[in-house]
Design an enzyme around this catalytic site. Sequence first.
Site, PDB file in Angstrom:
ATOM      1  N   HIS A  68       1.369  -0.318   0.063  1.00 31.78           N
ATOM      2  CA  HIS A  68      -0.129  -0.178   0.128  1.00 31.78           C
ATOM      3  C   HIS A  68       0.776   1.329  -0.065  1.00 31.78           C
ATOM      4  CE1 HIS A  68       0.618   0.951   4.105  1.00 31.78           C
ATOM      5  NE2 HIS A  68       0.363  -0.314   4.865  1.00 31.78           N
ATOM      6  N   ASP A  70      -0.762   4.117   0.531  1.00 29.77           N
ATOM      7  CA  ASP A  70      -0.579   5.261   1.783  1.00 29.77           C
ATOM      8  C   ASP A  70      -0.155   5.060   3.661  1.00 29.77           C
ATOM      9  OD1 ASP A  70      -2.274   3.484   2.048  1.00 29.77           O
ATOM     10  OD2 ASP A  70      -3.888   3.435   2.681  1.00 29.77           O
ATOM     11  N   ASP A 105       5.916   1.892   7.095  1.00 32.99           N
ATOM     12  CA  ASP A 105       4.555   1.316   7.262  1.00 32.99           C
ATOM     13  C   ASP A 105       4.606   1.607   5.491  1.00 32.99           C
ATOM     14  OD1 ASP A 105       2.499  -0.219   6.879  1.00 32.99           O
ATOM     15  OD2 ASP A 105       1.931   0.319   8.944  1.00 32.99           O
ATOM     16  N   GLU A 139      -5.248   0.851   2.709  1.00 29.51           N
ATOM     17  CA  GLU A 139      -4.545   0.270   3.280  1.00 29.51           C
ATOM     18  C   GLU A 139      -5.236   0.701   5.104  1.00 29.51           C
ATOM     19  OE1 GLU A 139      -2.924  -3.008   6.191  1.00 29.51           O
ATOM     20  OE2 GLU A 139      -2.754  -0.834   6.003  1.00 29.51           O
ATOM     21  N   GLU A 140      -5.433   1.418   4.987  1.00 24.06           N
ATOM     22  CA  GLU A 140      -4.535   2.576   6.214  1.00 24.06           C
ATOM     23  C   GLU A 140      -6.255   3.496   6.630  1.00 24.06           C
ATOM     24  OE1 GLU A 140      -2.292   1.779   8.406  1.00 24.06           O
ATOM     25  OE2 GLU A 140      -0.587   2.015   7.301  1.00 24.06           O
ATOM     26  N   GLU A 168       4.948  -6.156   4.388  1.00 21.91           N
ATOM     27  CA  GLU A 168       4.486  -5.416   5.887  1.00 21.91           C
ATOM     28  C   GLU A 168       5.607  -5.399   6.994  1.00 21.91           C
ATOM     29  OE1 GLU A 168       2.241  -2.967   6.089  1.00 21.91           O
ATOM     30  OE2 GLU A 168       0.597  -3.772   4.826  1.00 21.91           O
ATOM     31  N   HIS A 354       3.392   3.667  12.918  1.00 23.21           N
ATOM     32  CA  HIS A 354       2.304   4.762  12.831  1.00 23.21           C
ATOM     33  C   HIS A 354       2.540   5.680  14.321  1.00 23.21           C
ATOM     34  CE1 HIS A 354      -1.198   2.205  11.818  1.00 23.21           C
ATOM     35  NE2 HIS A 354       0.419   2.176  10.429  1.00 23.21           N
TER      36      HIS A 354
HETATM   37 ZN   LIG Z   1       1.289  -1.175   6.034  1.00 24.04          ZN
END
Ligand SMILES: [Zn+2]
Length: 382
Positions: A68, A70, A105, A139-140, A168, A354
């Site tokens: 992903h 995003d 991520d 995805e997020e 990931e 994150h």
């Molecule tokens: Zn991810």
Amino acid sequence: MELTSTQELAQRLVRIKSITPNDNGCQELLSKLLSEAGFTCITLEDQGTRNLLALHGRGKPFSLCLGHTDVVPEGDLSQWEHDPYSGDIVEIDGKACLFGRGSTDMKSGVAAMAMALYGFLKSHPRHVGTIGLLVTSNEEGDAKGGTPFCAEYLKSHGLIPDYCLIAEPSSEEVFGDEIKNGRRGDCNVTVTVHGKQGHVAVPSSCDNAAHHAARLVCAMLDNPIDQGSEFFPPTSFQVSNCHCGTGADNIVPGSFTMRCNFRYNDLENYATLAQHFEGIARMIGVKCDFKWQPEGLPYLNKGGKLLDVMKECVTRVTGIVPKFATTGGTSDGRFIAPLGAQVMEFGPVIKSMHCANEHVELKCVEELRQIYELALSMLQSN
Ligand SMILES: [Zn+2]
């Protein structure tokens, strides 16, 4: 310092502010690179979500790299030591790192997979089977128009992956220590507990909903639904949000709303979760309504060529023998596994994902590319 092409691509991706579900040009960059290498690239768009599918070759085996573009929002800017979208190279704990939102991520993973596909095709122009990259920009977020939509597309076009590789973040302490061979399921529920509003000074005339909610939470914590299975940890129950009270100090609340989350293993499904939670509420006499919101099913890869190959490649490149685990959050692998693909996730250390000051060690970014390129050559061999 001079960057490798994979590290440079990761840096360019981090410098694009692509907060979910806005791809903001990341996929264009990948599409340009892979088209030049000979991949057929198409954009799949649905409900405002942009996805890129790049394919080369035909038939089986089909190895699909999934990712992903995003990222989650940066949060409180004052917590960041550099601009979250600077893509600066900074030294952290004595190691050269790529800094910024999405570096872990999973923009370094996306860069590693794209460059692995690129490198593999350069050295194996006549490879057997199909290789490809699928990246989504949602995805997020809620995945609307994202990987589930693309999975339907793959299915309807007879493009069923044999192997699904996902870069990931998966390593726990050091890069290479863990491969995820499955993920838990995810389910949310809103619980509204009913009581009777009244004056705090006249308890006999009211029934405190907050007290009933407290009893319900305690009963849930005292009665876990399971003890875990062969491959998974115990199903977890967490209260994530609560709303109660009017703001006044002299009113007993008549209702209490809480949002709860289950990360569940392969012993459970939505029905068993509901049976357990609602059963406990009934058993202790708490009056409440439940609104269930299933998010994702668990998936599990018990073994096969993909896990064997990845274990060997990670060991060869990092010198560390990875163990298999199913802990942590869920991933879009849950949408590809039902097509019948073997799925696994291997990527950078999870620690800063994150978080403010997200970063990834540059050395890992390059090693990640090597691992994926080696894996492709082993998976696409007869
Ligand atoms: Zn991810």
